[in-house]
Design a protein around this motif. Structure first.
Motif, PDB file in Angstrom:
ATOM      1  N   ARG A 199      -7.968   9.082  -9.615  1.00 45.91           N
ATOM      2  CA  ARG A 199      -8.424   9.763  -8.404  1.00 45.91           C
ATOM      3  C   ARG A 199      -7.977   9.025  -7.156  1.00 45.91           C
ATOM      4  O   ARG A 199      -7.621   9.637  -6.142  1.00 45.91           O
ATOM      5  CB  ARG A 199      -9.954   9.886  -8.441  1.00 45.91           C
ATOM      6  N   LYS A 200      -7.972   7.689  -7.203  1.00 44.88           N
ATOM      7  CA  LYS A 200      -7.539   6.901  -6.047  1.00 44.88           C
ATOM      8  C   LYS A 200      -6.052   7.094  -5.770  1.00 44.88           C
ATOM      9  O   LYS A 200      -5.624   7.128  -4.613  1.00 44.88           O
ATOM     10  CB  LYS A 200      -7.825   5.410  -6.284  1.00 44.88           C
ATOM     11  N   ARG A 201      -5.261   7.209  -6.826  1.00 48.04           N
ATOM     12  CA  ARG A 201      -3.824   7.424  -6.620  1.00 48.04           C
ATOM     13  C   ARG A 201      -3.567   8.799  -5.998  1.00 48.04           C
ATOM     14  O   ARG A 201      -2.680   8.953  -5.151  1.00 48.04           O
ATOM     15  CB  ARG A 201      -3.085   7.309  -7.959  1.00 48.04           C
ATOM     16  N   LEU A 208     -10.567  -1.120  -1.535  1.00 47.93           N
ATOM     17  CA  LEU A 208      -9.674  -2.043  -2.227  1.00 47.93           C
ATOM     18  C   LEU A 208      -8.891  -1.360  -3.342  1.00 47.93           C
ATOM     19  O   LEU A 208      -7.681  -1.573  -3.487  1.00 47.93           O
ATOM     20  CB  LEU A 208     -10.480  -3.223  -2.788  1.00 47.93           C
ATOM     21  N   LEU A 209      -9.549  -0.546  -4.170  1.00 44.47           N
ATOM     22  CA  LEU A 209      -8.822   0.105  -5.261  1.00 44.47           C
ATOM     23  C   LEU A 209      -7.756   1.056  -4.734  1.00 44.47           C
ATOM     24  O   LEU A 209      -6.656   1.150  -5.299  1.00 44.47           O
ATOM     25  CB  LEU A 209      -9.798   0.846  -6.180  1.00 44.47           C
ATOM     26  N   SER A 210      -8.048   1.742  -3.654  1.00 42.04           N
ATOM     27  CA  SER A 210      -7.041   2.628  -3.061  1.00 42.04           C
ATOM     28  C   SER A 210      -5.847   1.838  -2.557  1.00 42.04           C
ATOM     29  O   SER A 210      -4.685   2.239  -2.743  1.00 42.04           O
ATOM     30  CB  SER A 210      -7.657   3.429  -1.907  1.00 42.04           C
ATOM     31  N   GLU A 211      -6.121   0.713  -1.918  1.00 44.28           N
ATOM     32  CA  GLU A 211      -5.030  -0.126  -1.412  1.00 44.28           C
ATOM     33  C   GLU A 211      -4.152  -0.628  -2.548  1.00 44.28           C
ATOM     34  O   GLU A 211      -2.915  -0.612  -2.459  1.00 44.28           O
ATOM     35  CB  GLU A 211      -5.603  -1.297  -0.619  1.00 44.28           C
ATOM     36  N   LEU A 212      -4.797  -1.065  -3.640  1.00 45.39           N
ATOM     37  CA  LEU A 212      -4.026  -1.534  -4.789  1.00 45.39           C
ATOM     38  C   LEU A 212      -3.298  -0.390  -5.483  1.00 45.39           C
ATOM     39  O   LEU A 212      -2.179  -0.554  -5.978  1.00 45.39           O
ATOM     40  CB  LEU A 212      -4.954  -2.243  -5.780  1.00 45.39           C
ATOM     41  N   ALA A 213      -3.926   0.776  -5.504  1.00 47.26           N
ATOM     42  CA  ALA A 213      -3.314   1.930  -6.169  1.00 47.26           C
ATOM     43  C   ALA A 213      -2.058   2.397  -5.461  1.00 47.26           C
ATOM     44  O   ALA A 213      -1.123   2.900  -6.089  1.00 47.26           O
ATOM     45  CB  ALA A 213      -4.326   3.074  -6.260  1.00 47.26           C
ATOM     46  N   THR A 214      -2.030   2.241  -4.155  1.00 46.42           N
ATOM     47  CA  THR A 214      -0.875   2.718  -3.383  1.00 46.42           C
ATOM     48  C   THR A 214       0.100   1.597  -3.040  1.00 46.42           C
ATOM     49  O   THR A 214       1.139   1.846  -2.428  1.00 46.42           O
ATOM     50  CB  THR A 214      -1.359   3.381  -2.079  1.00 46.42           C
ATOM     51  N   GLY A 215      -0.227   0.355  -3.436  1.00 43.90           N
ATOM     52  CA  GLY A 215       0.615  -0.778  -3.055  1.00 43.90           C
ATOM     53  C   GLY A 215       1.872  -0.929  -3.881  1.00 43.90           C
ATOM     54  O   GLY A 215       2.817  -1.592  -3.457  1.00 43.90           O
ATOM     55  N   GLY A 216       1.871  -0.358  -5.085  1.00 47.15           N
ATOM     56  CA  GLY A 216       3.066  -0.406  -5.905  1.00 47.15           C
ATOM     57  C   GLY A 216       3.199  -1.615  -6.800  1.00 47.15           C
ATOM     58  O   GLY A 216       4.113  -1.675  -7.634  1.00 47.15           O
ATOM     59  N   GLU A 217       2.325  -2.611  -6.681  1.00 51.77           N
ATOM     60  CA  GLU A 217       2.470  -3.824  -7.501  1.00 51.77           C
ATOM     61  C   GLU A 217       1.867  -3.675  -8.897  1.00 51.77           C
ATOM     62  O   GLU A 217       2.256  -4.384  -9.829  1.00 51.77           O
ATOM     63  CB  GLU A 217       1.791  -5.026  -6.821  1.00 51.77           C
ATOM     64  N   LEU A 218       0.905  -2.775  -9.067  1.00 50.30           N
ATOM     65  CA  LEU A 218       0.190  -2.648 -10.334  1.00 50.30           C
ATOM     66  C   LEU A 218       0.368  -1.250 -10.903  1.00 50.30           C
ATOM     67  O   LEU A 218       0.270  -0.248 -10.172  1.00 50.30           O
ATOM     68  CB  LEU A 218      -1.307  -2.918 -10.137  1.00 50.30           C
ATOM     69  N   ASP A 219       0.616  -1.171 -12.225  1.00 47.18           N
ATOM     70  CA  ASP A 219       0.659   0.146 -12.852  1.00 47.18           C
ATOM     71  C   ASP A 219      -0.772   0.596 -13.171  1.00 47.18           C
ATOM     72  O   ASP A 219      -1.745  -0.113 -12.917  1.00 47.18           O
ATOM     73  CB  ASP A 219       1.558   0.151 -14.089  1.00 47.18           C
ATOM     74  N   HIS A 220      -0.910   1.774 -13.760  1.00 46.95           N
ATOM     75  CA  HIS A 220      -2.230   2.368 -13.973  1.00 46.95           C
ATOM     76  C   HIS A 220      -3.105   1.490 -14.875  1.00 46.95           C
ATOM     77  O   HIS A 220      -4.279   1.237 -14.566  1.00 46.95           O
ATOM     78  CB  HIS A 220      -2.079   3.763 -14.586  1.00 46.95           C
ATOM     79  N   GLU A 221      -2.541   1.014 -15.975  1.00 44.32           N
ATOM     80  CA  GLU A 221      -3.316   0.201 -16.908  1.00 44.32           C
ATOM     81  C   GLU A 221      -3.718  -1.130 -16.288  1.00 44.32           C
ATOM     82  O   GLU A 221      -4.846  -1.610 -16.497  1.00 44.32           O
ATOM     83  CB  GLU A 221      -2.521  -0.037 -18.201  1.00 44.32           C
ATOM     84  N   GLU A 222      -2.818  -1.744 -15.557  1.00 42.78           N
ATOM     85  CA  GLU A 222      -3.139  -3.008 -14.897  1.00 42.78           C
ATOM     86  C   GLU A 222      -4.265  -2.836 -13.893  1.00 42.78           C
ATOM     87  O   GLU A 222      -5.210  -3.636 -13.843  1.00 42.78           O
ATOM     88  CB  GLU A 222      -1.906  -3.566 -14.190  1.00 42.78           C
ATOM     89  N   LEU A 223      -4.183  -1.800 -13.079  1.00 39.81           N
ATOM     90  CA  LEU A 223      -5.217  -1.594 -12.070  1.00 39.81           C
ATOM     91  C   LEU A 223      -6.554  -1.258 -12.723  1.00 39.81           C
ATOM     92  O   LEU A 223      -7.614  -1.672 -12.237  1.00 39.81           O
ATOM     93  CB  LEU A 223      -4.803  -0.487 -11.096  1.00 39.81           C
ATOM     94  N   THR A 224      -6.531  -0.548 -13.843  1.00 38.11           N
ATOM     95  CA  THR A 224      -7.770  -0.274 -14.567  1.00 38.11           C
ATOM     96  C   THR A 224      -8.404  -1.573 -15.049  1.00 38.11           C
ATOM     97  O   THR A 224      -9.625  -1.768 -14.942  1.00 38.11           O
ATOM     98  CB  THR A 224      -7.501   0.655 -15.766  1.00 38.11           C
TER      99      THR A 224
END
Length: 395
Positions: A199-201, A208-224
């Motif tokens: 949902r954040k993507r 914070l999760l939105s910033e990380l989701a759109t930052g490009g450094e972490l894939d979906h599994e990593e951010l989870t």
């Protein structure tokens, strides 16, 4: 040197380490782990810091012997599988990669900006507690909601969905549950957060999760995995400190009066509560990568080392009269937030929440007291994080 048969976790006194551990001579002890392998238990302050500082000790837990049987992996599974992004159980360089993305979000400067909002959250919860009237369970009305709401706002987790993570987190860390039950709860939590990350993507917000989701450094599994770690650590440990710490203060009314009346005491009180209570009572746990000399012994490569924080933080060589609870003590070197590269990322947030919450509670309810005898307060000795299961209070 006598070998410990197991790591005791049951406490005869709710505020003291298990008596057997307190009576151990020396600072490093051979211990038989739950799977029968020989490892070590660290009870000395200097030795604990040395282990936590030394890169020859791995934090991945792969190959670690469990200090209690409840932590043992299911039969047939020899190594724990670390989820992507769950950096607390990683070594460098992977650990540093994730941590560098997050450090700025939990800095002192960022926490100062959050202070007014955290005070609003605390005051609002105290208002609700007053409206609900006495008696009350302080865990449900105060200790759990405050860090939960704060970490939800910081991460961008809808607080009205809190039942989806509070219950699953409690089941995942409750060592009275089977490994399979705890694993299922952890899976539920990660499933919820995977959905939230999606949902954040799709629709990022100001969090914070939105910033990380759109930052490009972490894939979906990593951010989870990162989200699971931050959400769990961000409310579970602080909630237990607020509940158990209030219990301790109510049992020491002269100390509670100092916290209530002296604004300069709050900071030292938090450090002393962290030292005296040490709610992380099983670990930290490390595995030696190589033979390491320590305290006149040799820890062999592959052996597991468990640091016993409740005893380490009572080491008289570092803390004079360690069994004396004194909120004016300068206990800034206590190891409740660990030490070294794995020192708690959110420690400044936790400190701020406690520094504001304890005095606010005691000022708002100056006659606050236990609603049951102290010996009837239910404890959580077999949870990964020690604390009270409930704290009945009145005023």
């Amino acid at each position: 040197m006598e070998t410990l048969k197991a790591l005791p976790v049951e406490r005869e006194d709710p505020f003291q380490p298990p008596a057997l551990l307190k009576e151990l001579p020396g600072s490093l002890h051979p211990m038989t782990y739950a799977d029968g392998r020989l490892g070590w238990l660290v009870t000395g302050y200097a030795e604990a810091r040395a282990v936590l500082d030394d890169p020859r000790f791995s934090n991945t837990q792969q190959g670690a012997a469990p200090p209690i049987k409840e932590l043992a992996p299911p039969e047939g599974l020899t190594d724990l599988v670390i989820p992507p992004g769950f950096f607390i159980a990683m070594d460098d360089p992977e650990h540093s990669r994730y941590r560098k993305l997050l450090t700025g979000h939990f800095s002192m400067r960022k926490m100062r900006k959050l202070e007014p909002r955290i005070q609003e959250v605390i005051d609002g919860q105290l208002d609700e507690m007053a409206r609900g009237g006495a008696p009350a369970d302080l865990v449900k009305t105060f200790a759990l909601p405050i860090p939960s709401l704060v970490i939800c706002e910081l991460l961008g987790v809808p607080y009205d969905e809190r039942s989806r993570f509070q219950d699953t987190t409690a089941r995942a860390v409750n060592l009275d549950n089977t490994v399979e039950q705890r694993g299922a709860a952890a899976g539920e939590l990660m499933g919820y957060l995977s959905e939230l990350v999606g949902r954040k993507r799709a629709e990022p917000g100001q969090d914070l999760l939105s910033e990380l989701a759109t930052g490009g450094e972490l894939d979906h599994e990593e951010l989870t995995g990162v989200a699971t770690l931050l959400l769990t650590a961000g409310h579970e440990t602080t909630a237990n400190m607020l509940g158990l710490g209030t219990f301790l203060l109510l049992c020491h009314p002269e100390q509670a009066d100092l916290v209530r009346t002296d604004p300069g005491v709050a900071e030292s009180a938090v450090e002393e509560l962290m030292r005296y209570l040490s709610v992380t009572h099983i670990g930290p746990i490390r595995v030696a990568r190589a033979d390491v000399p320590l305290a006149g012994q040799t820890i062999k490569a592959g052996q597991t080392v468990t640091i016993c924080l409740p005893v380490v933080n009572r080491d008289p060589s570092r803390f004079p009269a360690p069994d004396h609870f004194d909120v004016t003590r300068q206990a800034t070197q206590q190891l409740g937030f660990s030490h070294g590269i794995h020192q708690c990322l959110g420690q400044q947030l936790a400190r701020l929440e406690m520094r504001l919450a304890y005095p606010a509670l005691l000022r708002r309810f100056p006659t606050l007291r236990l609603a049951v005898p102290a010996e009837e307060v239910p404890l959580r000795p077999r949870a990964a994080i020690y604390g009270v299961a409930a704290l009945p209070v009145t005023w």
